[in-house]
Enzyme design. Structure first.
Site, short mmCIF file in Angstrom:
data_model
loop_
_atom_site.label_atom_id
_atom_site.label_comp_id
_atom_site.label_asym_id
_atom_site.label_seq_id
_atom_site.Cartn_x
_atom_site.Cartn_y
_atom_site.Cartn_z
N ALA A 61 0.83 -1.20 0.00
CA ALA A 61 0.00 0.00 0.00
C ALA A 61 0.86 1.26 0.00
O ALA A 61 1.93 1.30 0.62
CB ALA A 61 -0.92 -0.01 1.21
N GLY A 111 1.42 -5.77 0.75
CA GLY A 111 0.34 -6.06 -0.18
C GLY A 111 0.84 -6.56 -1.52
O GLY A 111 0.11 -7.27 -2.23
N GLU A 121 1.22 -10.19 -0.97
CA GLU A 121 -0.12 -10.77 -0.89
C GLU A 121 -0.75 -10.89 -2.27
O GLU A 121 -1.50 -11.84 -2.55
CB GLU A 121 -0.99 -9.93 0.04
CG GLU A 121 -0.58 -10.07 1.51
CD GLU A 121 -1.39 -9.19 2.43
OE1 GLU A 121 -2.22 -9.73 3.18
OE2 GLU A 121 -1.19 -7.95 2.40
N GLU A 181 4.53 -6.01 7.55
CA GLU A 181 3.50 -5.25 8.25
C GLU A 181 3.73 -5.18 9.75
O GLU A 181 3.46 -4.15 10.39
CB GLU A 181 2.11 -5.86 7.97
CG GLU A 181 1.57 -5.59 6.58
CD GLU A 181 1.99 -6.62 5.55
OE1 GLU A 181 1.35 -6.70 4.49
OE2 GLU A 181 2.96 -7.37 5.82
#
Length: 264
Positions: free
Chosen positions: A70, A115, A118, A138
């Site tokens: 992000a 992300g 992911e 994270e």
């Protein structure tokens, strides 16, 4: 082909059934912002209408980064409500990758962090450049993976290793990723596209109904007990067995020619 503000979509010239989505914010290391997530959602809706599609590749622009997660500059100062609204959009985009009906291959051309990793995990297969690195950092900034990281990673590698990577938040080099089965293949950085396209074209030669049924059988079967999973497999098996493509496949084999798949 079609272009969006933060991504591009291209069709392979050699095999028309292979499409490539490129995350295109190289100035921000392809960080995921709200617009990119919206573009991905719109792009995936567009791809549903491509009748010739067989395989999708996702990669990043440039050689430095696939996606670093992000965009924290965009997130700086967000209220809880704004954060939640953005995350809802992210969840929709990632769900569309996971649930895409045909095989999805991540071509990891550089850093895939947070992300970004992911997104890589949301794909069916992963091919990694030698210089690239993966990671879920994270935990180092006070949050945790929120678009599948804690659920997808232990479905790919042993649980203990998955927890280690999640708890430590460290970066995983290509050699280690291949060693633990996190990626399907590692390629020299200048040969990544060539390797990915070799795999994608090989997959794309096969019957589209079979590709879809295999993906459904594997993904749905993994979520349940073995007896239910076998029932899921048989349901998909007979979908293929009763198709016109099965008849064409047998004819082509006996006539020693390439099959002409109709996808029905």
């Amino acid at each position: 082909m079609s272009q969006w503000e933060t991504i591009t979509l291209a069709q392979d010239e050699e095999m028309k059934g292979v499409y490539t989505v490129t995350l295109n914010r190289p100035q921000s290391m392809n960080a995921l912002n709200t617009q990119m997530a919206l573009d991905l959602i719109d792009c995936f809706k567009h791809l549903k209408g491509q009748k010739d599609l067989r395989v999708l590749v996702i990669t990043g622009a440039g050689e430095k980064s696939f996606c670093v997660g992000a965009d924290l500059k965009e997130r700086n100062g967000m209220t809880n409500e704004q954060w939640k609204h953005q995350h809802d959009i992210f969840e929709e985009a990632y769900g569309m990758i996971r649930n895409f009906p045909f095989p999805v291959i991540a071509a990891i051309n550089g850093y895939a962090l947070g992300g970004g990793m992911e997104m890589v995990l949301s794909c069916d297969m992963r091919v990694m450049a030698e210089h690239a690195k993966l990671g879920l950092p994270e935990v180092t900034i006070g949050i945790m993976p929120g678009v599948g990281g804690t659920q997808l990673l232990p479905r790919v590698i042993p649980v203990g290793l998955a927890k280690e990577f999640l708890f430590r938040g460290n970066q995983i080099p290509a050699e280690r990723a291949k060693e633990v089965g996190l990626v399907n293949a590692v390629a020299p950085s200048d040969k990544l596209t060539e390797k990915v396209m070799e795999i994608a074209r090989d997959i794309g030669k096969n019957a589209p109904i079979s590709l879809q049924s295999i993906k459904k059988s594997v993904d749905n079967g993994l979520q349940t007990d073995i007896n239910t999973a076998i029932t899921i497999e048989l349901d998909q098996y007979y979908k293929c067995a009763n198709s016109e493509d099965r008849l064409e496949g047998i004819r082509a084999f006996n006539e020693k020619r390439k099959p002409n798949w109709q996808g029905k």
